[in-house]
Design a protein around this motif. Sequence first.
Motif, short mmCIF file in Angstrom:
data_model
loop_
_atom_site.label_atom_id
_atom_site.label_comp_id
_atom_site.label_asym_id
_atom_site.label_seq_id
_atom_site.Cartn_x
_atom_site.Cartn_y
_atom_site.Cartn_z
N GLU A 60 52.06 37.09 84.99
CA GLU A 60 52.25 35.69 84.63
C GLU A 60 51.99 34.79 85.83
OE1 GLU A 60 56.23 35.16 83.13
OE2 GLU A 60 55.36 34.76 81.20
N LEU A 69 57.89 33.20 77.57
CA LEU A 69 58.20 33.87 78.82
C LEU A 69 57.93 35.37 78.73
CD1 LEU A 69 59.32 32.41 81.30
CD2 LEU A 69 61.56 33.32 80.72
N GLY A 70 57.16 35.86 79.67
CA GLY A 70 56.89 37.29 79.72
C GLY A 70 55.84 37.74 78.72
N GLU A 71 55.31 36.83 77.96
CA GLU A 71 54.32 37.25 76.95
C GLU A 71 53.01 36.47 77.03
OE1 GLU A 71 55.39 36.65 72.89
OE2 GLU A 71 53.53 37.53 72.19
N ARG A 72 53.07 35.17 76.88
CA ARG A 72 51.82 34.42 76.84
C ARG A 72 52.03 32.92 77.04
NH1 ARG A 72 48.99 35.51 71.48
NH2 ARG A 72 50.03 37.53 71.64
N ILE A 121 47.35 35.85 77.65
CA ILE A 121 48.28 36.92 77.25
C ILE A 121 48.51 37.88 78.41
CG2 ILE A 121 48.68 38.74 75.54
CD1 ILE A 121 46.53 37.32 73.80
N VAL A 122 49.77 38.13 78.67
CA VAL A 122 50.10 39.04 79.78
C VAL A 122 50.01 40.49 79.30
CG1 VAL A 122 51.82 39.68 81.50
CG2 VAL A 122 51.69 37.32 80.69
N VAL A 123 49.05 41.21 79.85
CA VAL A 123 48.94 42.65 79.59
C VAL A 123 48.83 43.31 80.96
CG1 VAL A 123 47.67 44.49 78.43
CG2 VAL A 123 47.70 42.21 77.43
N VAL A 124 49.88 43.96 81.38
CA VAL A 124 49.94 44.48 82.75
C VAL A 124 48.92 45.60 82.96
CG1 VAL A 124 51.42 45.62 84.45
CG2 VAL A 124 52.38 43.88 82.92
N ALA A 147 45.72 49.39 78.51
CA ALA A 147 46.29 48.72 77.34
C ALA A 147 45.46 47.48 76.99
CB ALA A 147 47.74 48.32 77.61
N ILE A 206 42.38 48.58 75.18
CA ILE A 206 42.71 48.92 73.80
C ILE A 206 42.90 47.64 72.98
CG2 ILE A 206 44.52 49.92 72.33
CD1 ILE A 206 44.89 52.06 74.51
N ALA A 207 43.57 46.68 73.59
CA ALA A 207 43.79 45.40 72.89
C ALA A 207 42.47 44.72 72.58
CB ALA A 207 44.68 44.50 73.72
N LYS A 208 41.51 44.86 73.49
CA LYS A 208 40.18 44.29 73.24
C LYS A 208 39.52 45.03 72.07
CE LYS A 208 36.23 42.51 73.32
NZ LYS A 208 36.20 43.01 71.94
N VAL A 234 42.42 40.76 71.93
CA VAL A 234 42.05 40.06 73.16
C VAL A 234 40.54 39.87 73.12
CG1 VAL A 234 41.72 40.46 75.62
CG2 VAL A 234 43.97 40.81 74.64
N THR A 257 48.29 45.14 68.44
CA THR A 257 48.58 46.06 69.54
C THR A 257 49.39 45.44 70.65
OG1 THR A 257 46.47 45.46 70.53
CG2 THR A 257 46.49 47.43 69.14
N SER A 314 52.77 45.34 75.65
CA SER A 314 52.77 43.99 76.25
C SER A 314 53.72 43.04 75.52
CB SER A 314 51.35 43.41 76.26
OG SER A 314 50.49 44.27 76.94
N PRO A 352 57.34 40.91 75.45
CA PRO A 352 58.39 40.42 76.34
C PRO A 352 59.67 41.19 76.04
CG PRO A 352 58.03 38.87 74.55
CD PRO A 352 57.01 39.96 74.39
#
Lengths: 525, 313
Positions: free
Chosen positions: A49, A212-215, A237-240, A244, A247-249, A254, B164, B261, B263
């Motif tokens: 973030e 918070l913590g997401e997007r 979008i937060v994807v650490v 992952a 995969i989201a793509k 994403v 996902t 991903s 929160p």
Amino acid sequence: MSNQKTFSFVPDPTRRQVFAGAAALSAAAMFPIAAWADGSRLNVRTYLEPDDYDPLDASGFLEELLYGCIYRKLIQYVPGQEWDWQLDLAESMTQSSPTTITFTLKEGQMWSDGFGEITAEDVKFSMDRHMVEANNSRIKPDLGPFSHVEVTGRYAGIIHMDRPFAPIWTIALPYLAGTVICKAAVEAAGGKITTAVPPAVCGPYRVVEHRLGERWVLERNPDFSGAPAAFERVDLIVVVDESAAEIAKDAGDVDFTSIGAGSVQRLRDNPPIGAQMNVHPALFYHWVGLNIQNPKFEDIRVRQAIMYAIDVPSILQAAFFDVAEASTGIIAPGLIGHRPATLIPPQADFARARALLDAAGIDRLALNVDVLNNVTHTTTAQVMQAMMAQAGIDLNITVHESGSFWSLGVAADGDRWKDLELTIKRFSMTPDPYYATAWFVSDQIGDWNWEQFSNAEFDQLHDAALSEGDPARRDEMYRHMQDLMEQSGGYRFLTHGVTANLFADSIVPATRPDGQPLLQFFRRA
Amino acid sequence: MLQYAFQRVLLALAIIFVAISALYTIMITLPGDPTTILLGPRATPELRAAFRANMGLDDPVLVQIVNFWGRILGGDMGTDYNRNRPVAEAVFNALPHTMALVFCAIFWSAALGIMLGAFSADNRNSWLDRISGILSVGFIAAPSFVVALYSLLLFGVILRWFPTIGAGESGDLGSRLFHLALPSFAIGLAWVGYIARIVRAAMLETLGENYIRTARAFGLPRRMVIYQYALRVAILPAVQVLGVGIGGMLSSAVFAEIVFSRPGIGSLIYESVSGRNYPVVMGAMLVAIGFFVTCALIADLVNAALDPRQRVT
């Protein structure tokens, strides 16, 4: 009996129900979630973030990614393959003297939420506040010898510097420190932006929601003075994890993400359907550093032996999946100061390494390398371990988590910095060579200069190059500084790495030459 | 019972106090200068020094712990140094997501596990029982990260049935539930196996009890005897295990939140520990430990209410 009991618990569907169920499942499979996605929405992955909306607290590209969408600057980077800048809020920018830059703003550029027109007072407020000690700006050093902004008219002003500062055009103005924020809105908020949504923006998008913590959810800014933004909504979008994110793509969640070097070859061999990949040389620099002040390395022949025993091509093959080029120093191709070649070739010369150790009177040398717990650097260490053994060097690998690792060379965090031997590091970079050399001056010993490299000529050149207006002369100075680093035997340069991006073919991304996205310039295909 | 409850509450508070204090001590003695990590490389030494002083990191450990508890008792969790916002905001934004994930996983795994266990007991030693046994042990043995990754690939990428990443749109319950499907599946699957095994064993024991035999002798319908009389008693051990199992679910949630991903408290702790954002680590841990201890306390009290022998301490 058994059957009867089974049927008491398991539903007994009729044939019609079975057909209906099968039809429903088939229909579900035929309607992938991605098909519901609206083409006017852009989902972009970030790996962490951004901190907040106040440039005082900004520390790197994550904030720049967000600020690029919601704020503007006098000048901005141009998307493409060459490092260059273009006018943004400014109608004109002129270096009126070595220490002054005169600017005129475009008229009619508006703040959101009724905060009126963007004026030179906003520019002054935005830049001057970094110099106020009490504001604790994290990026104050990016402004170098910046002094203040003098307002000469509603739309005009002069940027004053205490001495010439070449990086003002490459770092200070088009990057974080050049971000213009709304004076009236920030003063009304108490002098700092700490709200969940910024009080006023001027970029193509505005913040609607921060989960918070997401997007971050951004929407088209209706008060934007330029051409309307390409997307109605942008989600950061937060994807650490990079895997992952990939995969989201693939799942369509994403639209744009950076991916690991390990995926590049696979995606080249099997291009994904409905997606494209681009690979850019990055600006980062990875290197193996050697603590010159450690008694083990007192003899320069030992340092040189270690350098000759590190085989860079093998490291690039194993740890960077053969997609990155060997670097010639800390300054990447395309920037002033890039060297065409290293003094010691990237290929190892074990015979020479052995001969140097023999000359130093060393039979076997036991060393320790400290690395961060990421796959790239632990693999690098393992390759080094295998290669260096051929020259009679036994390498022990110590892996650290990030918090512990990044304090290893910091004097304020104990005495570990004195005993360091080898370290593998990656530093981030901006498009000016000064940003790279700044960490290796003598003042940085006990802070970021973990090699404890101290060279008066290097320090003097670093200062001089900051004020040097002639690009050719500046180029020569930075090249020589990297020669000095390499001659010390404290540095084995590995690579700048690559930035690989995977994106849906429904969008046309815009990136800097190093592959970092400039979301404000993204458009639909 | 009141005395017992009072003792358990006191014990729970003591556990929270000791756990958090120990954690604080460990955290600040770990190598890793938080100012270097939090402020980024461009921060000046002066700024870092001011930041250290502001965080109270120059004080002795004991003073820091006392100050921390003083702030907590005053209702202040501190400031999130990354976002310049109250820690409580970050923690209480994350907590509902974790609770939703954990309770959703518990709900579906308990429902399925109880059904499977009862079904196995009802069909003991049949091939259906054996299949159920194999499935249960298989579920227990499958690591949640493997389940998470494969479910992500199968249901997210190939079939595209479920999203996902993320936690869904704010204010849209359907979207929230939709986004819970895969993560709760990943962390709940092992519990299906556990609960099925526990319920099966308890059920077999219960089915041998006199009152069940009496019910059968009175000619009550078989389904009523098994699913109304026997199962009601047989699920009690599973309920008690679930109370304590929430701790395990919280650990799995950390992983699920990172993979998907989402929160949540887990990803917040992970991010804050990596970034040495001490106030957020402590705030999140306080809530996580409090949540776990509360669940264990409730399980203890329920247990004691159902079985008076438990109250004898």
